[in-house]
Design an enzyme around this catalytic site. Structure first.
Site, PDB file in Angstrom:
ATOM      1  N   LYS A  56       0.924  -1.118  -0.121  1.00 45.30           N
ATOM      2  CA  LYS A  56       0.113   0.007  -0.038  1.00 45.30           C
ATOM      3  C   LYS A  56       0.906   1.354  -0.017  1.00 45.30           C
ATOM      4  CE  LYS A  56      -3.967   2.074   2.646  1.00 45.30           C
ATOM      5  NZ  LYS A  56      -4.661   1.852   3.867  1.00 45.30           N
ATOM      6  N   ARG A  66     -10.474  10.521  -0.658  1.00 42.06           N
ATOM      7  CA  ARG A  66     -10.224  10.942   0.703  1.00 42.06           C
ATOM      8  C   ARG A  66     -11.163  12.292   0.528  1.00 42.06           C
ATOM      9  NH1 ARG A  66      -3.902  10.214   0.990  1.00 42.06           N
ATOM     10  NH2 ARG A  66      -3.849   8.225   1.997  1.00 42.06           N
ATOM     11  N   LYS A  78       0.319  10.409   5.535  1.00 41.68           N
ATOM     12  CA  LYS A  78       0.398   8.827   5.935  1.00 41.68           C
ATOM     13  C   LYS A  78       1.674   8.228   5.430  1.00 41.68           C
ATOM     14  CE  LYS A  78      -4.584   8.590   5.777  1.00 41.68           C
ATOM     15  NZ  LYS A  78      -5.638   7.715   5.765  1.00 41.68           N
ATOM     16  N   GLU A  94       7.504  -7.264   2.731  1.00 40.02           N
ATOM     17  CA  GLU A  94       5.999  -7.518   3.107  1.00 40.02           C
ATOM     18  C   GLU A  94       5.242  -8.498   2.956  1.00 40.02           C
ATOM     19  OE1 GLU A  94       4.936  -5.526   5.690  1.00 40.02           O
ATOM     20  OE2 GLU A  94       7.056  -4.141   5.806  1.00 40.02           O
ATOM     21  N   LYS A 109      -1.665  -1.622  -3.872  1.00 42.65           N
ATOM     22  CA  LYS A 109      -2.626  -0.495  -3.951  1.00 42.65           C
ATOM     23  C   LYS A 109      -1.804   0.703  -4.174  1.00 42.65           C
ATOM     24  CE  LYS A 109      -6.355   1.881  -1.414  1.00 42.65           C
ATOM     25  NZ  LYS A 109      -6.964   1.953  -0.161  1.00 42.65           N
ATOM     26  N   SER A 135      -9.402   5.280  -6.707  1.00 38.62           N
ATOM     27  CA  SER A 135     -10.284   6.342  -7.054  1.00 38.62           C
ATOM     28  C   SER A 135      -9.570   7.182  -7.953  1.00 38.62           C
ATOM     29  CB  SER A 135     -10.705   7.250  -5.749  1.00 38.62           C
ATOM     30  OG  SER A 135      -9.745   7.726  -4.950  1.00 38.62           O
ATOM     31  N   TYR A 174     -13.557   0.601  -9.296  1.00 40.62           N
ATOM     32  CA  TYR A 174     -15.017   1.041  -9.234  1.00 40.62           C
ATOM     33  C   TYR A 174     -15.841   0.739 -10.644  1.00 40.62           C
ATOM     34  CZ  TYR A 174     -13.081   3.852  -5.248  1.00 40.62           C
ATOM     35  OH  TYR A 174     -12.224   4.241  -4.216  1.00 40.62           O
TER      36      TYR A 174
END
Length: 189
Positions: A56, A66, A78, A94, A109, A135, A174
């Site tokens: 991520k 957001r 972040k 990871e 992502k 998005s 989406y």
């Protein structure tokens, strides 16, 4: 970290009790996958899968989501816990950790800017790899199509094909309903 992981375990068990077949914790806490696997198994939910947010990235592509939720960080950013976009090796580290802790699937992502990471994970693990078409990626296509610069159906199906070609077994987008309809209309399934 420990308090958050405890809450994540409670949420995962709650989702499993509600009938979830898959849980996908979106945090980036160390040890979360193993703790969630233990919590699910101890409550008898051994068949509930974990989709780990393995790679991520700290990405500008999350902006429209957001904005819609008014969920921009109140301070800072972040980047302290999401992965550095310049570091492709971290995803492999990871992935190995998530797999060793009991992840059933690994996610990248956002997807499109990280096709190389999807391929690296696919080559490095027997686990299914998911691409999350976020998005910002969706908004770019929508905006270009609204301007008449691109043909929506063609560019969406090409985009989804590139995820598959890169190695994605699962694509979260989406466009899921619309793409499924286009593929059905074209006799692709």
């Amino acid at each position: 970290n420990d308090v958050t992981i405890n809450q994540l375990c409670k949420q995962a068990v709650s989702q499993a009790r509600a009938g979830a077949d898959v849980v996908a914790p979106s945090d980036m806490m160390d040890g979360r996958v193993g703790a969630i696997r233990d919590a699910l198994d101890s409550e008898g939910f051994t068949d509930v899968s974990i989709l780990a947010y393995t790679a991520k990235y700290a990405s500008a592509y999350y902006g429209p989501f957001r904005d819609a939720l008014d969920s921009h960080p109140g301070f800072g950013d972040k980047k302290t816990y999401q992965q550095d976009p310049a570091n492709g090796r971290e995803a492999l580290i990871e992935a190995a950790l998530d797999a060793s802790e009991g992840a059933d699937m690994l996610m990248v992502k956002p997807g499109m800017p990280y096709l190389d990471i999807i391929r690296r994970l696919k080559d490095a693990t027997p686990l299914p790899v998911a691409a999350y078409h976020v998005s910002g990626e969706y908004a770019m296509i929508k905006a270009a199509c609204e301007k008449g610069w691109l043909e929506e159906k063609d560019v969406v199906l090409e985009t989804l094909t590139c995820f598959k070609r890169a190695g994605a077994d699962i694509i979260l987008t989406y466009y899921a309903k619309q793409a499924a309809q286009w593929m059905k209309d074209d006799g692709l399934f």
